[in-house]
Design a protein around this motif. Sequence first.
Motif, PDB file in Angstrom:
ATOM      1  N   ASP A 103       1.010  -1.102  -0.071  1.00 22.21           N
ATOM      2  CA  ASP A 103       0.045  -0.074   0.016  1.00 22.21           C
ATOM      3  C   ASP A 103       1.006   1.208   0.070  1.00 22.21           C
ATOM      4  OD1 ASP A 103      -2.420   1.667   0.137  1.00 22.21           O
ATOM      5  OD2 ASP A 103      -2.871   1.195   2.436  1.00 22.21           O
ATOM      6  N   ASP A 104       0.565   2.237  -0.557  1.00 19.64           N
ATOM      7  CA  ASP A 104       1.170   3.396  -0.442  1.00 19.64           C
ATOM      8  C   ASP A 104       0.357   4.681  -0.497  1.00 19.64           C
ATOM      9  OD1 ASP A 104       0.967   4.707  -3.089  1.00 19.64           O
ATOM     10  OD2 ASP A 104       2.199   2.894  -3.621  1.00 19.64           O
ATOM     11  N   TRP A 105       0.859   5.854  -0.188  1.00 11.39           N
ATOM     12  CA  TRP A 105      -0.021   7.093   0.201  1.00 11.39           C
ATOM     13  C   TRP A 105      -0.822   7.475  -1.355  1.00 11.39           C
ATOM     14  CZ3 TRP A 105       0.471  11.505  -2.945  1.00 11.39           C
ATOM     15  CH2 TRP A 105       1.769  11.846  -3.340  1.00 11.39           C
ATOM     16  N   GLU A 106       0.117   7.054  -2.390  1.00 11.38           N
ATOM     17  CA  GLU A 106      -0.737   7.270  -3.754  1.00 11.38           C
ATOM     18  C   GLU A 106      -1.868   6.648  -3.994  1.00 11.38           C
ATOM     19  OE1 GLU A 106       2.350   9.131  -6.642  1.00 11.38           O
ATOM     20  OE2 GLU A 106       3.498   7.734  -5.762  1.00 11.38           O
ATOM     21  N   LEU A 137     -13.859  15.739  -7.024  1.00 14.31           N
ATOM     22  CA  LEU A 137     -14.144  17.314  -6.564  1.00 14.31           C
ATOM     23  C   LEU A 137     -13.342  17.301  -5.321  1.00 14.31           C
ATOM     24  CD1 LEU A 137     -16.154  19.431  -7.698  1.00 14.31           C
ATOM     25  CD2 LEU A 137     -17.493  18.810  -5.562  1.00 14.31           C
ATOM     26  N   GLY A 138     -12.354  16.689  -4.910  1.00 16.20           N
ATOM     27  CA  GLY A 138     -11.369  16.873  -3.969  1.00 16.20           C
ATOM     28  C   GLY A 138     -10.188  17.463  -4.725  1.00 16.20           C
ATOM     29  N   ASP A 139      -9.547  18.525  -3.806  1.00 13.98           N
ATOM     30  CA  ASP A 139      -8.389  19.226  -4.310  1.00 13.98           C
ATOM     31  C   ASP A 139      -7.397  18.520  -4.138  1.00 13.98           C
ATOM     32  OD1 ASP A 139      -9.490  21.567  -5.374  1.00 13.98           O
ATOM     33  OD2 ASP A 139      -9.952  22.494  -3.414  1.00 13.98           O
ATOM     34  N   GLU A 197      -3.700  14.879  -1.231  1.00 14.13           N
ATOM     35  CA  GLU A 197      -2.549  14.153  -1.044  1.00 14.13           C
ATOM     36  C   GLU A 197      -1.815  14.396   0.380  1.00 14.13           C
ATOM     37  OE1 GLU A 197      -0.327  15.274  -4.510  1.00 14.13           O
ATOM     38  OE2 GLU A 197      -1.444  13.619  -5.816  1.00 14.13           O
ATOM     39  N   THR A 198      -2.135  15.567   0.743  1.00 14.99           N
ATOM     40  CA  THR A 198      -1.694  15.846   2.229  1.00 14.99           C
ATOM     41  C   THR A 198      -2.417  14.760   2.995  1.00 14.99           C
ATOM     42  OG1 THR A 198      -1.247  18.151   1.665  1.00 14.99           O
ATOM     43  CG2 THR A 198      -1.715  17.710   3.848  1.00 14.99           C
ATOM     44  N   LEU A 199      -3.505  14.607   2.982  1.00 11.96           N
ATOM     45  CA  LEU A 199      -4.461  13.618   3.798  1.00 11.96           C
ATOM     46  C   LEU A 199      -3.559  12.197   3.841  1.00 11.96           C
ATOM     47  CD1 LEU A 199      -7.035  13.079   5.675  1.00 11.96           C
ATOM     48  CD2 LEU A 199      -7.469  11.989   3.623  1.00 11.96           C
ATOM     49  N   ALA A 200      -3.235  11.865   2.457  1.00 13.73           N
ATOM     50  CA  ALA A 200      -2.745  10.246   2.250  1.00 13.73           C
ATOM     51  C   ALA A 200      -1.366  10.474   2.807  1.00 13.73           C
ATOM     52  CB  ALA A 200      -2.799   9.800   1.031  1.00 13.73           C
ATOM     53  N   GLN A 201      -0.637  11.568   2.804  1.00 16.78           N
ATOM     54  CA  GLN A 201       0.797  11.659   3.203  1.00 16.78           C
ATOM     55  C   GLN A 201       0.961  11.606   4.442  1.00 16.78           C
ATOM     56  OE1 GLN A 201       1.864  15.004   0.704  1.00 16.78           O
ATOM     57  NE2 GLN A 201       2.992  13.740  -0.964  1.00 16.78           N
ATOM     58  N   ASP A 202       0.187  12.572   5.208  1.00 20.32           N
ATOM     59  CA  ASP A 202       0.173  12.703   6.563  1.00 20.32           C
ATOM     60  C   ASP A 202      -0.311  11.398   7.611  1.00 20.32           C
ATOM     61  OD1 ASP A 202       1.370  14.885   5.804  1.00 20.32           O
ATOM     62  OD2 ASP A 202       0.117  16.348   7.104  1.00 20.32           O
ATOM     63  N   ALA A 203      -1.294  11.039   6.953  1.00  8.25           N
ATOM     64  CA  ALA A 203      -2.225   9.795   7.868  1.00  8.25           C
ATOM     65  C   ALA A 203      -1.168   8.702   8.528  1.00  8.25           C
ATOM     66  CB  ALA A 203      -3.153   9.337   6.997  1.00  8.25           C
ATOM     67  N   GLU A 242     -14.527  27.098   4.023  1.00  8.65           N
ATOM     68  CA  GLU A 242     -13.440  26.859   3.156  1.00  8.65           C
ATOM     69  C   GLU A 242     -12.010  27.117   3.709  1.00  8.65           C
ATOM     70  OE1 GLU A 242     -12.535  30.322   0.483  1.00  8.65           O
ATOM     71  OE2 GLU A 242     -12.220  28.916  -1.136  1.00  8.65           O
ATOM     72  N   THR A 243     -11.091  26.152   3.701  1.00  9.81           N
ATOM     73  CA  THR A 243      -9.668  26.304   4.291  1.00  9.81           C
ATOM     74  C   THR A 243      -8.845  26.160   3.191  1.00  9.81           C
ATOM     75  OG1 THR A 243      -9.571  24.257   5.184  1.00  9.81           O
ATOM     76  CG2 THR A 243     -10.805  25.712   6.459  1.00  9.81           C
ATOM     77  N   ASP A 244      -7.313  26.449   3.424  1.00  5.96           N
ATOM     78  CA  ASP A 244      -6.421  25.948   2.934  1.00  5.96           C
ATOM     79  C   ASP A 244      -6.063  24.667   3.413  1.00  5.96           C
ATOM     80  OD1 ASP A 244      -4.580  26.405   4.792  1.00  5.96           O
ATOM     81  OD2 ASP A 244      -4.077  28.260   3.705  1.00  5.96           O
ATOM     82  N   GLU A 245      -4.760  23.958   2.777  1.00  9.70           N
ATOM     83  CA  GLU A 245      -4.480  22.772   3.717  1.00  9.70           C
ATOM     84  C   GLU A 245      -3.576  22.969   4.696  1.00  9.70           C
ATOM     85  OE1 GLU A 245      -3.378  24.107   0.839  1.00  9.70           O
ATOM     86  OE2 GLU A 245      -1.305  23.449   0.176  1.00  9.70           O
ATOM     87  N   ASN A 246      -3.566  23.892   5.449  1.00 10.81           N
ATOM     88  CA  ASN A 246      -3.092  24.309   6.846  1.00 10.81           C
ATOM     89  C   ASN A 246      -4.332  24.664   7.520  1.00 10.81           C
ATOM     90  OD1 ASN A 246      -0.562  23.762   6.017  1.00 10.81           O
ATOM     91  ND2 ASN A 246      -0.564  25.849   5.167  1.00 10.81           N
TER      92      ASN A 246
END
Lengths: 297, 614
Positions: B57-60, B73-75, B80-86, B353-357
């Motif tokens: 499995d990998d984040w990609e 409809l996801g940004d 990718e931040t979700l998948a990388q940080d999880a 509405e937020t950015d990735e932070n």
Amino acid sequence: MSTQIPEQEAEAESSAEAEADASAESPQEKRMAKKAESASYRDAQKKAQEEIEAAERAVQLKVFRYDPEVEGKQEPRFDEFHVPFTKGMTVLDALMYARDHYDPSLTFRHSCRQAVCGSDAMFVNGQQRLCCKTQMSELEWPVRVEPLPHQDVVKDLVVDMQHFYDQMHSVEPYFQGDENAPSGEEQKQTRENREKIKMSTRCIWCGACMSSCNIAAGDNEYLGPAAINKAYRFYMDEREDQEELEEHRLRILEQEHGVWRCQTQFSCTEVCPKDIPLTEHIQELKREAVKNNLKFW
Amino acid sequence: MYEHDVIVVGGGGAGLRAAIAAHEEGADVAIVTKLHPVRSHTGAAEGGINAALREGDDWELHAYDTMKGSDYLGDAPAVETLAQDAPEEVIQIEHWGMPFSREDDGTVSQRPFGGLSFPRTTYAGAETGHHLLHTMYEQVVKRGIEVYDEWYVQDVAVTDEDDPNERTCHGCVAMDIKTGEIAGFKAKNGVILATGGPGQAFDHTTNAVANTGDGYAIAYRAGVPLEDMEFVQFHPTTLPSTGVLISEGVRGEGGILFNAEGERFMFEHGYANNEGELASRDVVSRAELTEVNEGRGFEDEYVMLDMRHLGEERIMDRLENILHLAEDFEGVDGLVEPMPVKPGQHYQMGGVETDENGHTCIDGLYAAGETACVSVHGANRLGGNALPELIVFGARAGKHAAGADMGESKIETGERGDIEYDDTQMPVQPGEAGISGAGSATAAADGGAVTQDPTAVVEREVEAERERVEEMLSKEEGVKHSQIRERLQKTMTQNVNVFREEEGVKQALRDIRDIREAYEDVYVEDPSRTFNTDLQHTIETRNLIDIAETIAMGALVRDEFRGAHWRKEHQERKDEEWLKHTLIGWHDGEPQVFFRPVILEGENKTYEPKERSY
């Protein structure tokens, strides 16, 4: 929980057996046994419920009222509400109906409606219960709802939980395992050990146990069943394996107002809505404390 | 006035994680929450936490599944931040003692979940949220983070520039529920809204009574757009009588769905020939309702979920909690009989509405968790993706608010940049424009006197909220908020549900207009300052009205079928026209719809929209 009556029978049995063998039957096993029992029960109950519906009865609620600043409510009193009964109605449903349709000032804590937030433990027909998982059909009517005993009443059915939280916080209720555990990798835990702590991790901080405990009522400093159970959860977790830490946890539990105060009356275990074998956990910690102390002799 | 560097509003998963992260960055952080943290609805999450932890499995892959689940409809930067940080976040909470279910070798277990190409849902029985919530609260206790519990946040204190993008948030105003005291909370660095979902806008919901979407409404009226609000997830397996959730874990472990004719309809009626019961949630919910509508349901209401064949041992090991829920709330023993289930409102994909932070277009104002729309879930959230969102974006918001350098964000916010305005004709004027006096107190946040001094901004808001409360308490008669809320829930459930028709959605907007007018006459019967839940619920109901309206507006504007948003008149996904987010700005009481393109360019690849079949 099937009905009030079998529950009391179970209570009588378990208290009798308790001294002999505390671990004979866990609350979880009891619950599973009760499940079988309640299956046959359910058919009978269904019939009874249909009869009730046919009669279109209203449930009579007798609810404790008190407000320190509202005239007429400064002296505690009981108000009566007549709520139309519907199949599957819980005590919480009935309270919400009374509030939303009759008296918006009727005040109680509630949130999830599914026995996980632990907000709505109250004294229902003389026993600590979680209102959202107590069926009206299983209670004797009229149903009497009071705030949890042995705690200060803020208003109506709301009690001050601060003392309960203080006791919970006093046992260092947080994991103190190896801070240098390799990052990027989980700590290992055996299935057996996870099973060992499983029941203790189910606590929802509702405070029913503390309210039911005679010792806690008489000794304000007593840690109480929930806090001791919380300490058990960490003490027994093999991921916290340093000896010093175990001794540190035992010192907290062994203090004057700790585990030795428990007189194994099982009232906490009986009222726990999550079936946590609280008394058993306290007993186990007493044994651990004895073992630990013998080590130094 | 209370003062801290960072104020976190809400004590659920996202709020606790944000507070811990801010504390670790050295900030003086406090949590202000209307419930004690352990009462938060994160505790009701059952299924698990998606994280790519294992070989193969990998984040990609996680990102791809999430993007596909979102119906594109996801940004991409958010997904990718979700998948990388999880993975790191999951390991972190394990190090904090989270009692995950375990494999024979002692590693944490993972199970299959809907829409996932790899069994990456990490779990703790069927009560993962409970353990996550308590584990993080324990860490908050350990760090001595201050918690103002049973303080109800009524509004944020924001400066009053005309352009929301130039405003700054300096704190919030809250009421001590126990005493009725209304006080200011000044935040030197920022306020993080982590108040959970708005499920109480519907009448059959898995959400708690406390889930009134306060954070959405507060941010919205302060000038932050709400994004993609039309995307509401209806969970396919809730108990018919109460809306109590039966985890997707049941289907993940092999549970099956059947109709009144005994057919395993997900396959037999071709809804999802490959994945069957484990298709994405929107697919399964629509399938169930179609079965019921076509006369193959039980009692014209529900279908059955059967897990008996899994055997008692497996059920007790992994799904025991489900047995208790079915028994306590539906009177059904899942070991010996199937469980009745139907779709229920479960999760709001859209949000602040937020950015990735976690940062909004207003300086110093953040949102995280269900309240926020980063956007990770797009048009449909995958099961097991809410909990990683809480910890990943909770932590990021906490760090950013505490002043950590997180680099430049890739996601734009606010009414600026590449946007276009919408000109759909609404059946009635939305918002509070035209209603005399409505929200006059909150208008202070949107306009009013000009001031820049942080303390003065907070003080002014405290005064406004005190006045508002006095006004509500002083009315001798009127309409009870509970009647208003009931009307709102009914029209939303009837008209803006799983299946949406143009006329129905318009009716909801007309009803909401009437409901707003009724709210003009709302009054609080309880005269007490002590634990006045009547007062609190009345304020919450106002928040629900504003949120419900944005859901209905988005549902009317988006004339396509994407993810959880199904439109009778528009039965296909229109990528040419609709690869864009719906945003609604408050504009001092007059809602304005605009759009921003979705970001499909990821770190290493561009996600090409494909037909979504399971």
